[in-house]
Design a protein around this motif. Sequence first.
Motif, PDB file in Angstrom:
ATOM      1  N   GLU A  62      69.590  99.185  21.510  1.00 31.25           N
ATOM      2  CA  GLU A  62      69.674  97.771  21.129  1.00 31.25           C
ATOM      3  C   GLU A  62      69.580  97.613  19.612  1.00 31.25           C
ATOM      4  OE1 GLU A  62      67.944  93.681  22.937  1.00 31.25           O
ATOM      5  OE2 GLU A  62      66.443  95.148  22.294  1.00 31.25           O
ATOM      6  N   LYS A  63      68.655  98.344  18.987  1.00 34.28           N
ATOM      7  CA  LYS A  63      68.489  98.271  17.535  1.00 34.28           C
ATOM      8  C   LYS A  63      69.755  98.743  16.818  1.00 34.28           C
ATOM      9  CE  LYS A  63      65.684  99.977  13.700  1.00 34.28           C
ATOM     10  NZ  LYS A  63      64.685 100.977  13.257  1.00 34.28           N
ATOM     11  N   GLU A  64      70.338  99.838  17.311  1.00 38.58           N
ATOM     12  CA  GLU A  64      71.555 100.388  16.700  1.00 38.58           C
ATOM     13  C   GLU A  64      72.723  99.418  16.827  1.00 38.58           C
ATOM     14  OE1 GLU A  64      74.348 104.001  17.957  1.00 38.58           O
ATOM     15  OE2 GLU A  64      72.324 104.657  17.395  1.00 38.58           O
ATOM     16  N   ILE A  65      72.857  98.796  18.013  1.00 38.73           N
ATOM     17  CA  ILE A  65      73.946  97.829  18.233  1.00 38.73           C
ATOM     18  C   ILE A  65      73.788  96.646  17.281  1.00 38.73           C
ATOM     19  CG2 ILE A  65      74.946  96.191  19.888  1.00 38.73           C
ATOM     20  CD1 ILE A  65      73.938  98.228  22.091  1.00 38.73           C
ATOM     21  N   ARG A  66      72.566  96.122  17.170  1.00 40.87           N
ATOM     22  CA  ARG A  66      72.324  94.970  16.300  1.00 40.87           C
ATOM     23  C   ARG A  66      72.581  95.311  14.839  1.00 40.87           C
ATOM     24  NH1 ARG A  66      73.401  91.102  19.526  1.00 40.87           N
ATOM     25  NH2 ARG A  66      71.891  90.728  21.191  1.00 40.87           N
ATOM     26  N   GLU A  67      72.288  96.544  14.430  1.00 47.63           N
ATOM     27  CA  GLU A  67      72.535  96.940  13.039  1.00 47.63           C
ATOM     28  C   GLU A  67      74.031  97.060  12.765  1.00 47.63           C
ATOM     29  OE1 GLU A  67      70.317 100.531  12.535  1.00 47.63           O
ATOM     30  OE2 GLU A  67      68.403  99.475  12.172  1.00 47.63           O
ATOM     31  N   ARG A  68      74.761  97.687  13.682  1.00 42.77           N
ATOM     32  CA  ARG A  68      76.192  97.937  13.446  1.00 42.77           C
ATOM     33  C   ARG A  68      77.050  96.694  13.686  1.00 42.77           C
ATOM     34  NH1 ARG A  68      77.157 104.083  15.838  1.00 42.77           N
ATOM     35  NH2 ARG A  68      75.562 105.082  14.547  1.00 42.77           N
ATOM     36  N   LEU A  69      76.551  95.773  14.513  1.00 40.72           N
ATOM     37  CA  LEU A  69      77.279  94.519  14.763  1.00 40.72           C
ATOM     38  C   LEU A  69      76.417  93.350  14.286  1.00 40.72           C
ATOM     39  CD1 LEU A  69      78.660  95.237  18.362  1.00 40.72           C
ATOM     40  CD2 LEU A  69      79.813  95.609  16.176  1.00 40.72           C
ATOM     41  N   SER A  70      75.901  93.469  13.065  1.00 42.56           N
ATOM     42  CA  SER A  70      74.956  92.467  12.537  1.00 42.56           C
ATOM     43  C   SER A  70      75.576  91.083  12.427  1.00 42.56           C
ATOM     44  CB  SER A  70      74.442  92.915  11.165  1.00 42.56           C
ATOM     45  OG  SER A  70      75.529  93.121  10.281  1.00 42.56           O
ATOM     46  N   MET A  82      77.310  89.716  14.560  1.00 43.22           N
ATOM     47  CA  MET A  82      77.431  89.176  15.915  1.00 43.22           C
ATOM     48  C   MET A  82      76.073  89.155  16.601  1.00 43.22           C
ATOM     49  SD  MET A  82      80.307  90.427  18.644  1.00 43.22           S
ATOM     50  CE  MET A  82      81.805  89.671  18.034  1.00 43.22           C
ATOM     51  N   SER A  83      75.057  88.732  15.870  1.00 40.16           N
ATOM     52  CA  SER A  83      73.692  88.737  16.409  1.00 40.16           C
ATOM     53  C   SER A  83      73.522  87.761  17.570  1.00 40.16           C
ATOM     54  CB  SER A  83      72.691  88.392  15.298  1.00 40.16           C
ATOM     55  OG  SER A  83      72.999  87.122  14.748  1.00 40.16           O
ATOM     56  N   TYR A  84      74.448  86.814  17.708  1.00 36.18           N
ATOM     57  CA  TYR A  84      74.382  85.811  18.771  1.00 36.18           C
ATOM     58  C   TYR A  84      74.826  86.363  20.128  1.00 36.18           C
ATOM     59  CZ  TYR A  84      79.298  85.714  17.390  1.00 36.18           C
ATOM     60  OH  TYR A  84      80.582  86.076  17.059  1.00 36.18           O
ATOM     61  N   ALA A  85      75.524  87.532  20.140  1.00 39.41           N
ATOM     62  CA  ALA A  85      76.121  88.036  21.376  1.00 39.41           C
ATOM     63  C   ALA A  85      75.091  88.734  22.255  1.00 39.41           C
ATOM     64  CB  ALA A  85      77.262  89.001  21.046  1.00 39.41           C
ATOM     65  N   PRO A  86      74.975  88.358  23.527  1.00 38.37           N
ATOM     66  CA  PRO A  86      74.073  89.082  24.434  1.00 38.37           C
ATOM     67  C   PRO A  86      74.599  90.485  24.714  1.00 38.37           C
ATOM     68  CG  PRO A  86      75.362  87.476  25.663  1.00 38.37           C
ATOM     69  CD  PRO A  86      75.688  87.259  24.212  1.00 38.37           C
TER      70      PRO A  86
END
Length: 438
Positions: free
Chosen positions: A311-319, A321-325
Motif C-alpha cells: 500500500e505504501k509503495e502504491i501510494r508513493e508511485r501513484l501519489s 492519485m491518492s483519492y483512488a481506493p
Amino acid sequence: MARPVVAIVGRPNVGKSTLFNRLAGKRIAIVEDKPGVTRDRIYAEAEWLNKYFTLIDTGGIEPDTEDIILSQMRRQAQIAIDTADVILFVVDGIEGLTSTDREVANMLRKSKKKVLLVCNKIDTPMTPDTIYEFYELGLGDPIAISASQGLGIGDLLDAVIELFPEDKDTEYEEGVIKVAVIGKPNAGKSSLINKILGEDRVIVSDIPGTTRDAIDTPFQVGEDKFVFIDTAGIRRRKKINENIEKYSVIRALTAIERADVCLLVIDSLESVTEQDAKIAGYAHENGKATIIIMNKWDLVEKDDKTYLRYEKEIRERLSFMSYAPILFISAKTGQRVNRIIDLIKKVSNNHSMRISTGVLNDIIGEAVLMNQPPSDKGRRLKIYYGTQVGIKPPKFVIFINDIELMHFSYQRYLENQIRQAFGFEGTPIQLEFKEKGD
C-alpha cells in the motif's frame, strides 16, 4: 427488457469490422486488410429509425482449426450467435462462395436464428454474377452492400429492424455506468471481466496482446446497468511495432475518454511499474474516477507486513492519485472480486456528486477560519465564495481577490478540506480560481 442483439459473423477478411463501424456510426473496431484482426466480440450501441439495438462484431470464423487463438475466435463467434436475435452473415460478393462460407452457413442453420445474408464489397451498381452463387446456401435473397462506401446500408438496416422480436426494448437508455478496464498487457484484465460477468465473455490467453480492440460488454446487477470496456494492454511506445498495436493503444486511450470509471489492473508480482503510472496518468488527466486493482494477489508470498508495504509503495508511485481506493484481488480464484461492483457504484456516485453552493461555502468558511489564507507584501488573499460548475469530475470555481496570492499549498489545503467534508473517494476534483469580476 433487453435490447435486440444483432451479431455480424462470417469468415475472416470479408469486411465484418468495416460494416460494424458503418452501422455503429463511428470507427470502433480495428479495420485492416489482414485476417484475424478482430479476435473478440466487440459491442456497440446502434440506432436506425429511432430503434436502438446492440451490435456485435466477431472474429472471423475458421470452422476447422487447432490454432488456440483461432479456435477461441470460433467459440466467441458461437457465443455471439447464441445470444443474437438477428445475425448478419457477411460474405465476399466479389470472391464468391467458398467452402468456409458453406461451413459457417451450416453453423447458422443449426442455430435456428433469423439470418440475413449480406454480400459485401459490391462497390458498383452492377451486380456481379458471383452473387447468385450464394443462393446455394438456402439463406434467402443476398443483400448487396458496400460497407466501405455505404452503399445499400439503409436497405440492410430496414431488413434488420423488421426482424426484431416484439418483446425487446428498442428505446434509448440512460444511467449506464461505463467502466474501462485498463492496464499493461497480460495484467489479467480479460480474466477479471470474465470473473465479474460469470462467463467467458472475452478471450483469455497467456499470450500478451490477445485483446486488440476495446470491447464493450453490457452487464446488469439488479437495477444497476454497466458497460465494461476491456481495452488492449497499453505497451511502452518503443515496444509498439505493428500498426495494429498502435491502433490498440489509441483504442485504449479512447476507452478511457469514454468511461465514467477506470479499473486500473496491475500485476501484483511486478507491483507498480513506470508504465502503470503512465496509464494511471491518462485516467487522472482525463478526470476519470479510478479504482486500483492489484491482481494476482494469490501468487504473492506474504507476511504480516506485506499489505502495508504494498500500500505504501502504491501510494508513493501513484501519489497524484491518492483519492483512488486500492483493492487486492485474484481474478483467477475470485478473491475479493465480489467487492468490485459496489466499489464501482460508490466511486461513480462520487464522480457525479453535486454540492449545494450554501454547504460548499460553509466548508470553505470553516477552512479559512482554521487556516488563514497567505499574504504577500501586506496584501492578504481573500476568498469570497465558491460554486460547483460541473460533474464527472466535480469541478468548483472559487472567487478570490488576487490570483497571484493563491499559493499551491493553500490550494491543496482547500481541496483536502473539501474532500474531508464530502468524501469524493475514487474521483479527482478540480478547483479553478478566478478574480472576482472575471
